[in-house]
Design an enzyme around this catalytic site. Sequence first.
Site, PDB file in Angstrom:
ATOM      1  N   HIS A  73      22.293 -31.836 -27.657  1.00  0.00           N
ATOM      2  CA  HIS A  73      22.902 -33.079 -27.155  1.00  0.00           C
ATOM      3  C   HIS A  73      22.799 -33.154 -25.641  1.00  0.00           C
ATOM      4  CE1 HIS A  73      26.729 -31.165 -25.790  1.00  0.00           C
ATOM      5  NE2 HIS A  73      26.591 -30.402 -26.853  1.00  0.00           N
ATOM      6  N   ASP A  82      25.043 -34.890 -23.507  1.00  0.00           N
ATOM      7  CA  ASP A  82      26.269 -35.087 -22.735  1.00  0.00           C
ATOM      8  C   ASP A  82      27.019 -33.781 -22.494  1.00  0.00           C
ATOM      9  OD1 ASP A  82      26.756 -35.071 -25.551  1.00  0.00           O
ATOM     10  OD2 ASP A  82      28.779 -35.836 -25.208  1.00  0.00           O
ATOM     11  N   ASP A 140      23.066 -25.247 -30.091  1.00  0.00           N
ATOM     12  CA  ASP A 140      24.359 -25.529 -29.465  1.00  0.00           C
ATOM     13  C   ASP A 140      25.388 -24.534 -29.989  1.00  0.00           C
ATOM     14  OD1 ASP A 140      26.417 -26.667 -28.077  1.00  0.00           O
ATOM     15  OD2 ASP A 140      26.626 -28.421 -29.364  1.00  0.00           O
ATOM     16  N   ASP A 169      26.404 -26.280 -21.762  1.00  0.00           N
ATOM     17  CA  ASP A 169      26.586 -26.939 -23.050  1.00  0.00           C
ATOM     18  C   ASP A 169      26.326 -28.433 -22.834  1.00  0.00           C
ATOM     19  OD1 ASP A 169      27.401 -27.915 -25.494  1.00  0.00           O
ATOM     20  OD2 ASP A 169      29.519 -27.448 -25.222  1.00  0.00           O
ATOM     21  N   GLU A 227      27.962 -36.293 -28.106  1.00  0.00           N
ATOM     22  CA  GLU A 227      28.299 -35.238 -29.062  1.00  0.00           C
ATOM     23  C   GLU A 227      29.704 -34.716 -28.805  1.00  0.00           C
ATOM     24  OE1 GLU A 227      28.776 -31.076 -30.473  1.00  0.00           O
ATOM     25  OE2 GLU A 227      28.838 -31.836 -28.414  1.00  0.00           O
ATOM     26  N   GLU A 228      30.074 -34.648 -27.534  1.00  0.00           N
ATOM     27  CA  GLU A 228      31.368 -34.076 -27.171  1.00  0.00           C
ATOM     28  C   GLU A 228      32.542 -34.922 -27.640  1.00  0.00           C
ATOM     29  OE1 GLU A 228      31.624 -31.188 -26.198  1.00  0.00           O
ATOM     30  OE2 GLU A 228      29.826 -30.616 -25.096  1.00  0.00           O
TER      31      GLU A 228
END
Length: 242
Positions: A76, A78, A164, A107, A140-141
Amino acid sequence: MTKIDKLEKAAKAQAEAEFLELIEIDSPSWGEQAIAKVLLRKLKELGMETQQDETGNIYGYLPGNASLPPILLSAHMDTVEPSKGKKATIEPDGTIRSAGAAVLGADCVAGLVEILQGIRLVQASGLPHRPVEIIFSVAEETYCEGLEKFDFSKVKSKDSYVLDLTGKIGTAARRAPTLVSFCATIKGRAAHAGMEPEKGINAIAIMAGLLAKIPQGHLDTETTCNVGIIQGGMMINIVPES
């Protein structure tokens, strides 16, 4: 030193440089436009066919040169907050850390770089490879809100790796937990607690009765339950309405 060893050594240096490049691009959830632009360029340089949907998710496809099924690689774009003005510093032992108040952004920039460098390494080796599909997702977060809007009908792969995960290199997770959250509003009736409390219906008392019936902690070996926030009432001399 073999050809593969030389390629891996060069790829390691390139990966570090690319990581430092990408983490300095602000990419909060739903604000990934800048990093997406850079990643689209990099994917096209690798010879990939690319698409970006209205949500901002990136899909890439690289034809294979071996009779093998396709594989999907995903990460991802973000990062969590605080995400503005990300900068990195490299310590004497090689560890990369945030140089400021913002997050580092490893991340999931580490995953983005791993995918890009992995494809470069395979291409440079000249070895046969299967077709590769890529999804770089937004938001995603915020519990995968971006992927919820992705059209998965275009995906051909049956196998996928999502880059991830924290932990020892070489570790893979076959399944992961999810979160189901909810908010309940209990409606009672307000009344003056000193003069006519009997005319009121105490919403906090109702909630307390409900909480006594809801099991907390582990429900089984895989499931937990928790009530984390309670809000209610207006003043101490008013029967709480909600």
